[in-house]
Design a protein around this motif. Structure first.
Motif, PDB file in Angstrom:
ATOM      1  N   VAL A 297       2.309   2.010  -3.515  1.00 59.20           N
ATOM      2  CA  VAL A 297       1.305   2.633  -4.387  1.00 59.20           C
ATOM      3  C   VAL A 297       1.087   4.083  -3.970  1.00 59.20           C
ATOM      4  O   VAL A 297       1.071   4.990  -4.814  1.00 59.20           O
ATOM      5  CB  VAL A 297      -0.018   1.838  -4.375  1.00 59.20           C
ATOM      6  CG1 VAL A 297      -1.119   2.613  -5.104  1.00 59.20           C
ATOM      7  CG2 VAL A 297       0.180   0.465  -4.997  1.00 59.20           C
ATOM      8  N   GLU A 298       0.948   4.320  -2.676  1.00 58.00           N
ATOM      9  CA  GLU A 298       0.733   5.683  -2.173  1.00 58.00           C
ATOM     10  C   GLU A 298       1.890   6.604  -2.573  1.00 58.00           C
ATOM     11  O   GLU A 298       1.681   7.739  -3.009  1.00 58.00           O
ATOM     12  CB  GLU A 298       0.593   5.649  -0.649  1.00 58.00           C
ATOM     13  CG  GLU A 298       0.463   7.003   0.001  1.00 58.00           C
ATOM     14  CD  GLU A 298       0.543   6.957   1.525  1.00 58.00           C
ATOM     15  OE1 GLU A 298       0.197   7.983   2.136  1.00 58.00           O
ATOM     16  OE2 GLU A 298       0.971   5.942   2.102  1.00 58.00           O
TER      17      GLU A 298
ATOM     18  N   PHE B  51       4.118   6.318  -5.050  1.00 57.88           N
ATOM     19  CA  PHE B  51       4.366   6.500  -6.477  1.00 57.88           C
ATOM     20  C   PHE B  51       3.140   6.920  -7.277  1.00 57.88           C
ATOM     21  O   PHE B  51       3.241   7.181  -8.475  1.00 57.88           O
ATOM     22  CB  PHE B  51       4.978   5.219  -7.065  1.00 57.88           C
ATOM     23  CG  PHE B  51       6.383   4.987  -6.588  1.00 57.88           C
ATOM     24  CD1 PHE B  51       7.442   5.689  -7.126  1.00 57.88           C
ATOM     25  CD2 PHE B  51       6.640   4.084  -5.563  1.00 57.88           C
ATOM     26  CE1 PHE B  51       8.737   5.505  -6.672  1.00 57.88           C
ATOM     27  CE2 PHE B  51       7.926   3.886  -5.090  1.00 57.88           C
ATOM     28  CZ  PHE B  51       8.986   4.596  -5.654  1.00 57.88           C
ATOM     29  N   GLU B  52       1.991   7.010  -6.635  1.00 62.67           N
ATOM     30  CA  GLU B  52       0.740   7.341  -7.328  1.00 62.67           C
ATOM     31  C   GLU B  52       0.846   8.640  -8.127  1.00 62.67           C
ATOM     32  O   GLU B  52       0.359   8.720  -9.263  1.00 62.67           O
ATOM     33  CB  GLU B  52      -0.420   7.424  -6.340  1.00 62.67           C
ATOM     34  CG  GLU B  52      -1.762   7.705  -6.981  1.00 62.67           C
ATOM     35  CD  GLU B  52      -2.211   6.611  -7.939  1.00 62.67           C
ATOM     36  OE1 GLU B  52      -2.783   6.940  -8.997  1.00 62.67           O
ATOM     37  OE2 GLU B  52      -1.986   5.414  -7.644  1.00 62.67           O
ATOM     38  N   GLU B  53       1.471   9.653  -7.574  1.00 58.78           N
ATOM     39  CA  GLU B  53       1.550  10.942  -8.263  1.00 58.78           C
ATOM     40  C   GLU B  53       2.366  10.860  -9.556  1.00 58.78           C
ATOM     41  O   GLU B  53       2.287  11.752 -10.402  1.00 58.78           O
ATOM     42  CB  GLU B  53       2.108  12.021  -7.347  1.00 58.78           C
ATOM     43  CG  GLU B  53       3.579  11.846  -6.991  1.00 58.78           C
ATOM     44  CD  GLU B  53       4.058  12.834  -5.949  1.00 58.78           C
ATOM     45  OE1 GLU B  53       4.406  13.976  -6.331  1.00 58.78           O
ATOM     46  OE2 GLU B  53       4.092  12.462  -4.760  1.00 58.78           O
ATOM     47  N   TYR B  54       3.144   9.784  -9.727  1.00 53.97           N
ATOM     48  CA  TYR B  54       3.971   9.602 -10.921  1.00 53.97           C
ATOM     49  C   TYR B  54       3.400   8.558 -11.877  1.00 53.97           C
ATOM     50  O   TYR B  54       4.010   8.270 -12.900  1.00 53.97           O
ATOM     51  CB  TYR B  54       5.389   9.175 -10.515  1.00 53.97           C
ATOM     52  CG  TYR B  54       6.048  10.153  -9.582  1.00 53.97           C
ATOM     53  CD1 TYR B  54       6.592  11.340 -10.062  1.00 53.97           C
ATOM     54  CD2 TYR B  54       6.116   9.897  -8.213  1.00 53.97           C
ATOM     55  CE1 TYR B  54       7.186  12.254  -9.215  1.00 53.97           C
ATOM     56  CE2 TYR B  54       6.711  10.800  -7.353  1.00 53.97           C
ATOM     57  CZ  TYR B  54       7.238  11.974  -7.862  1.00 53.97           C
ATOM     58  OH  TYR B  54       7.830  12.878  -7.004  1.00 53.97           O
ATOM     59  N   ARG B  55       2.261   7.992 -11.558  1.00 58.96           N
ATOM     60  CA  ARG B  55       1.704   6.876 -12.331  1.00 58.96           C
ATOM     61  C   ARG B  55       1.664   7.181 -13.826  1.00 58.96           C
ATOM     62  O   ARG B  55       2.008   6.332 -14.648  1.00 58.96           O
ATOM     63  CB  ARG B  55       0.297   6.531 -11.842  1.00 58.96           C
ATOM     64  CG  ARG B  55      -0.299   5.321 -12.553  1.00 58.96           C
ATOM     65  CD  ARG B  55      -1.763   5.092 -12.178  1.00 58.96           C
ATOM     66  NE  ARG B  55      -1.938   4.636 -10.823  1.00 58.96           N
ATOM     67  CZ  ARG B  55      -2.177   3.367 -10.478  1.00 58.96           C
ATOM     68  NH1 ARG B  55      -2.270   2.442 -11.403  1.00 58.96           N
ATOM     69  NH2 ARG B  55      -2.348   3.054  -9.217  1.00 58.96           N
ATOM     70  N   SER B  56       1.268   8.384 -14.201  1.00 55.72           N
ATOM     71  CA  SER B  56       1.126   8.712 -15.625  1.00 55.72           C
ATOM     72  C   SER B  56       2.469   8.750 -16.358  1.00 55.72           C
ATOM     73  O   SER B  56       2.496   8.716 -17.591  1.00 55.72           O
ATOM     74  CB  SER B  56       0.408  10.056 -15.792  1.00 55.72           C
ATOM     75  OG  SER B  56       1.216  11.108 -15.284  1.00 55.72           O
TER      76      SER B  56
ATOM     77  N   SER C 145       6.159   7.666   2.488  1.00 63.28           N
ATOM     78  CA  SER C 145       4.786   8.163   2.410  1.00 63.28           C
ATOM     79  C   SER C 145       4.801   9.671   2.138  1.00 63.28           C
ATOM     80  O   SER C 145       5.580  10.412   2.748  1.00 63.28           O
ATOM     81  CB  SER C 145       4.070   7.888   3.735  1.00 63.28           C
ATOM     82  OG  SER C 145       2.843   8.568   3.770  1.00 63.28           O
TER      83      SER C 145
ATOM     84  N   ARG D 295       0.840  -1.212   0.000  1.00 59.29           N
ATOM     85  CA  ARG D 295       0.000   0.000   0.000  1.00 59.29           C
ATOM     86  C   ARG D 295       0.870   1.256   0.000  1.00 59.29           C
ATOM     87  O   ARG D 295       0.566   2.237  -0.696  1.00 59.29           O
ATOM     88  CB  ARG D 295      -0.947   0.005   1.194  1.00 59.29           C
ATOM     89  CG  ARG D 295      -2.112  -0.969   1.063  1.00 59.29           C
ATOM     90  CD  ARG D 295      -3.157  -0.779   2.151  1.00 59.29           C
ATOM     91  NE  ARG D 295      -2.639  -0.972   3.501  1.00 59.29           N
ATOM     92  CZ  ARG D 295      -2.549  -2.145   4.121  1.00 59.29           C
ATOM     93  NH1 ARG D 295      -2.949  -3.254   3.515  1.00 59.29           N
ATOM     94  NH2 ARG D 295      -2.084  -2.229   5.354  1.00 59.29           N
TER      95      ARG D 295
ATOM     96  N   THR E 129       5.420  -1.081  -8.005  1.00 64.52           N
ATOM     97  CA  THR E 129       4.483  -1.215  -6.887  1.00 64.52           C
ATOM     98  C   THR E 129       4.012  -2.665  -6.775  1.00 64.52           C
ATOM     99  O   THR E 129       2.824  -2.953  -6.956  1.00 64.52           O
ATOM    100  CB  THR E 129       3.285  -0.267  -7.078  1.00 64.52           C
ATOM    101  OG1 THR E 129       2.633  -0.592  -8.310  1.00 64.52           O
ATOM    102  CG2 THR E 129       3.725   1.193  -7.088  1.00 64.52           C
TER     103      THR E 129
ATOM    104  N   PHE F  75       4.803   0.658 -13.836  1.00 63.71           N
ATOM    105  CA  PHE F  75       4.189   1.015 -12.556  1.00 63.71           C
ATOM    106  C   PHE F  75       3.906  -0.238 -11.732  1.00 63.71           C
ATOM    107  O   PHE F  75       4.145  -0.264 -10.520  1.00 63.71           O
ATOM    108  CB  PHE F  75       2.907   1.826 -12.751  1.00 63.71           C
ATOM    109  CG  PHE F  75       2.367   2.397 -11.474  1.00 63.71           C
ATOM    110  CD1 PHE F  75       2.935   3.543 -10.913  1.00 63.71           C
ATOM    111  CD2 PHE F  75       1.310   1.804 -10.815  1.00 63.71           C
ATOM    112  CE1 PHE F  75       2.457   4.069  -9.723  1.00 63.71           C
ATOM    113  CE2 PHE F  75       0.817   2.321  -9.622  1.00 63.71           C
ATOM    114  CZ  PHE F  75       1.399   3.458  -9.080  1.00 63.71           C
TER     115      PHE F  75
END
Length: 175
Positions: A29-30, A32-37, A93, A26, A48, A44
């Protein structure tokens, strides 16, 4: 004094167990989420990994976690590769950034590495992480890998010795 002005206690670092794997998954994912695109879908997913993959990695080498207020706020894994210690899946985080969690994790890895060089791969868009690695003495190399399922990567290396690891942890630098 209100609660927001109180200093947080020093973070606690420990080796993760398989029971920590879902929380680590979790956190990745939290973080690296802002870099997913900026990643490919496969890149990705590899960045993750699921809890079962993280648990399996624990048999290959240590996975450290940083705990603050009973929550995992940082993680870093390591695996021996030849004479080097390869660092993987470092994450902090977003709510814990700026509190030296990443620095603390690198100290732990450096002490564990002893005389082995520290090596990692990162993506060129993780600016804060790259700046931390450079402050820690990591330098860009031409070593592979150069991509992660189509997401660009580059490798960084820090030459280590037991003395330099101890000096880094104590806050001393070589000139």
């Amino acid at each position: 004094m209100n609660d927001s002005s109180k200093a947080l206690p020093s973070p606690t670092t420990s080796c993760a167990t398989s029971a920590d794997s879902p929380a680590i998954a979790r956190l990745l994912v939290e973080a690296f989420e802002e870099y997913r695109s900026l990643y490919t879908l496969e890149g990705f997913a590899a960045t993750t990994p699921a809890a079962d993959v993280i648990a399996a990695r624990m048999a290959e080498g240590p996975v450290w976690i940083v705990i603050e207020e009973n929550a995992i706020v940082g993680t870093l894994g390591a695996i021996a590769k030849g004479d080097d210690l390869y660092l993987r899946s470092m994450a902090v985080s977003p709510r814990a950034r700026g509190r030296k969690i990443g620095w603390h994790l690198l100290e732990t890895a450096s002490l564990f590495a002893g005389d082995r060089d520290l090596v990692l791969s990162t993506t060129p868009f993780l600016d804060r992480a790259i700046a931390l690695y450079e402050r820690w003495g990591f330098r860009h190399t031409d070593e592979p890998p150069h991509d992660l399922f189509g997401t660009p990567l580059f490798t960084m290396r820090k030459k280590c010795s037991v003395l330099s690891a101890r000096c880094s942890v104590l806050g001393f630098t070589k000139h």
